[in-house]
Scaffold this motif. Sequence first.
Motif: not given
Length: 260
Positions: A137, A141-144, A193, A227
């Motif tokens: 993970s 990239y976690n767009t949230n 993504y 991150k």
Amino acid sequence: MKFAYLPNFYGMLNYLESFTMDEKWSYDVVNPNRKNKNNPILENYIHHTFRRLVFERNNLESKIEKNKKIYIDKKEACFNTGLFTDNYKSIYAYFERNKRHNSDLDFVLKGFFDYSHPRLSKINPLPQRAQYFNDISDLIYNTNLDLRTNINHILDNENNRKRIPKSVRDLKNLTILFEGAIQLAKKKVQANYKVAVPQYYNGRIQLLLPICLVDPEIVDLALAVNKHDGYYTGHTCLTMDMAYNNARLIARPDSEWLKV
């Protein structure tokens, strides 16, 4: 180069390139002062891969576990380059004991061979590839999550600033231009993504976002994103060459914008 004598190293790199999967290992514009003008990306890749394997090996206890990273015995040594032939055979760097009496180096590089080569027949198991992440993970990239970019730091830092295209480097509205480019990059990641490309730098995984300052269709820089617990930060921008070098350690970049 502290581990082994490397005779005709550039010739061996040329041979290695000839039987790996088809990939571009050179820049469009190569520094004229650089000795290796044929495949400098491949040269960087091999050196950094070995460095990572040394780090992993040094953090293991038993010889059995250590040899899974870099195999070393009284007669020979080898490590997994992480590269593959066209037939998906793993490729290894193979060393033999150095018999030169006037050298302090224990080994000499004999070449690069796929796993079925007779020179590797007595090595079992063959060493593993370098590992750069534990959680897949981390590569997505976690767009949230919020992205907090210190644009002032980027623009005030001399190393960062000289990477910005000259045509916009001294514009009074560069901060606004940069903010708009970051927003565009975030939208591109939301749409696909794969636009966010993972890189390995300074012992950690970062994600690279494309920054278009001059033309919205042409990427000028890569924003390196870290991150944290619940958000991302961006403090550094890289040239395309720098970004590709770092990203290639993990895997061949799959995104169209990060090409050399």
